[in-house]
Scaffold this motif. Sequence first.
Motif, short mmCIF file in Angstrom:
data_model
loop_
_atom_site.label_atom_id
_atom_site.label_comp_id
_atom_site.label_asym_id
_atom_site.label_seq_id
_atom_site.Cartn_x
_atom_site.Cartn_y
_atom_site.Cartn_z
N LYS A 103 0.83 -1.21 0.00
CA LYS A 103 0.00 0.00 0.00
C LYS A 103 0.86 1.26 0.00
O LYS A 103 1.98 1.25 0.49
CB LYS A 103 -0.87 0.02 1.25
N THR A 153 0.81 5.88 0.10
CA THR A 153 0.13 7.15 0.37
C THR A 153 0.48 8.10 -0.77
O THR A 153 1.60 8.10 -1.27
CB THR A 153 0.63 7.71 1.72
N ARG A 175 -10.13 4.98 1.14
CA ARG A 175 -9.13 4.15 1.85
C ARG A 175 -7.70 4.47 1.45
O ARG A 175 -6.76 3.85 1.97
CB ARG A 175 -9.40 2.68 1.61
N ASN A 205 -4.72 7.10 1.52
CA ASN A 205 -4.35 8.29 2.27
C ASN A 205 -3.65 9.32 1.40
O ASN A 205 -2.89 8.96 0.50
CB ASN A 205 -3.45 7.91 3.44
C1 LIG Z 1 -4.22 5.89 6.58
O1 LIG Z 1 -4.14 6.82 7.64
C2 LIG Z 1 -4.76 6.33 8.84
C3 LIG Z 1 -4.75 7.48 9.84
O2 LIG Z 1 -3.48 8.07 9.94
C4 LIG Z 1 -3.97 5.12 9.32
O3 LIG Z 1 -4.53 4.63 10.50
C5 LIG Z 1 -4.02 4.06 8.24
O4 LIG Z 1 -3.23 2.97 8.61
C6 LIG Z 1 -3.51 4.60 6.91
N1 LIG Z 1 -3.75 3.61 5.87
C7 LIG Z 1 -2.82 3.25 4.98
C8 LIG Z 1 -3.25 2.22 4.00
O5 LIG Z 1 -1.71 3.74 4.97
#
Ligand SMILES: *[C@@H]1O[C@H](CO)[C@@H](O)[C@H](O)[C@H]1NC(C)=O
Length: 298
Positions: free
Chosen positions: A51, A53, A79, A81
């Motif tokens: 994954k 961001t 989903r 970020n």
């Molecule tokens: C997205 O951000 C949230 C809040 O910071 C975090 O809990 C989550 O793990 C993140 N998801 C990914 C896929 O990085």
Amino acid sequence: MKPRNSRAYCCTSKLYGIPKYLLWALLGLAVIVLVVPIAVMFGRKNPSTPKGTVLVPLYVYPSPGAWDPLLTAITNHPRLNFTVVVNPASGPGVEPRPDSNYTREIPQLNKHANVRTVGYVSTSYTNRNISLALRDIETYSAWSDHSPIPGLGMQGIFLDETPSQYQPASALFLDTLAESVTSQTGFGTDPLIIHNPGTIPDSRYMKSANLTVVFEGAYSAYQMHGFHKTMTAFQDSSNAGRDALACIVHSLPLTVDESTLVKDLRSSCGSVFITGLSGDYYASFWTGWLGFTNDMAL
Ligand SMILES: *[C@@H]1O[C@H](CO)[C@@H](O)[C@H](O)[C@H]1NC(C)=O
Ligand SMILES: *[C@@H]1O[C@H](CO)[C@@H](O)[C@H](O)[C@H]1NC(C)=O
Ligand SMILES: *[C@@H]1O[C@H](CO)[C@@H](O)[C@H](O)[C@H]1NC(C)=O
Ligand SMILES: *[C@@H]1O[C@H](CO)[C@@H](O)[C@H](O)[C@H]1NC(C)=O
């Protein structure tokens, strides 16, 4: 301890003359050989692509509608970020708050749970007057503290043009800024600090940042520099995880399929940005923007 009655022991531990421990061992082996690979095959669609961001250097002026491509991607992919670098004037500007286009649009970003906004601060490779950098950080903090406008706060700081070669004075400069960010109350409980050396830095700098941009450059430069070998060597020597690294690639030729590049970058960098623009890279959205975010969401 050995059982005293060896005969009783013998008879409860065998089935059709085969020791039970052997049957259990065979069953265990069958699970490992047959069931585990099937579970892995069906449970993970993209085992090779972790994954990521989206890191957005948002140097786009928020004329009405100008940030809509970003808001569309954010709502399309709840989903996925997004870390968004807000940059009104190579920093927060000289006023206590940015103009009304910014104060209207920033809360539209902040209301999404998958968005983290961070304020741009210039450091000029730590040659900038540190008082001015500290003042920028305080200005961003005040966007949230004592602000009449709800939802304007940043959740971290993006330090641009940080050095890559180690100098104790530069390390002190960056530590001082990091301390300032964590001691301000306007960035929330867990502020994100980003360094942008734009290349692989001395790893001693990385302890005062959560995320480091280890590549910022044109696609042609990314191709030439043996990126993967360099990244793997760096990750081994610095113990830096993917989550601590970001990559920004601009000037992507329209003939190159960006989905392959997205997978490639994500194998080393947890945060990624790609644009096809080859000048003013971050001042507007390129034609492949939504396609890029779709690939990031896969
Ligand atoms: C997205 O951000 C949230 C809040 O910071 C975090 O809990 C989550 O793990 C993140 N998801 C990914 C896929 O990085
Ligand atoms: C907001 O953006 C519009 C369109 O670019 C511009 O005409 C206007 O002057 C801006 N408002 C402020 C307060 O700068
Ligand atoms: C740095 O900026 C501060 C605040 O504007 C100023 O007082 C100081 O003289 C500056 N220092 C240098 C070395 O320019
Ligand atoms: C940033 O790094 C600090 C120190 O390692 C850590 O405590 C904090 O949780 C990190 N914040 C984020 C948002 O990753």
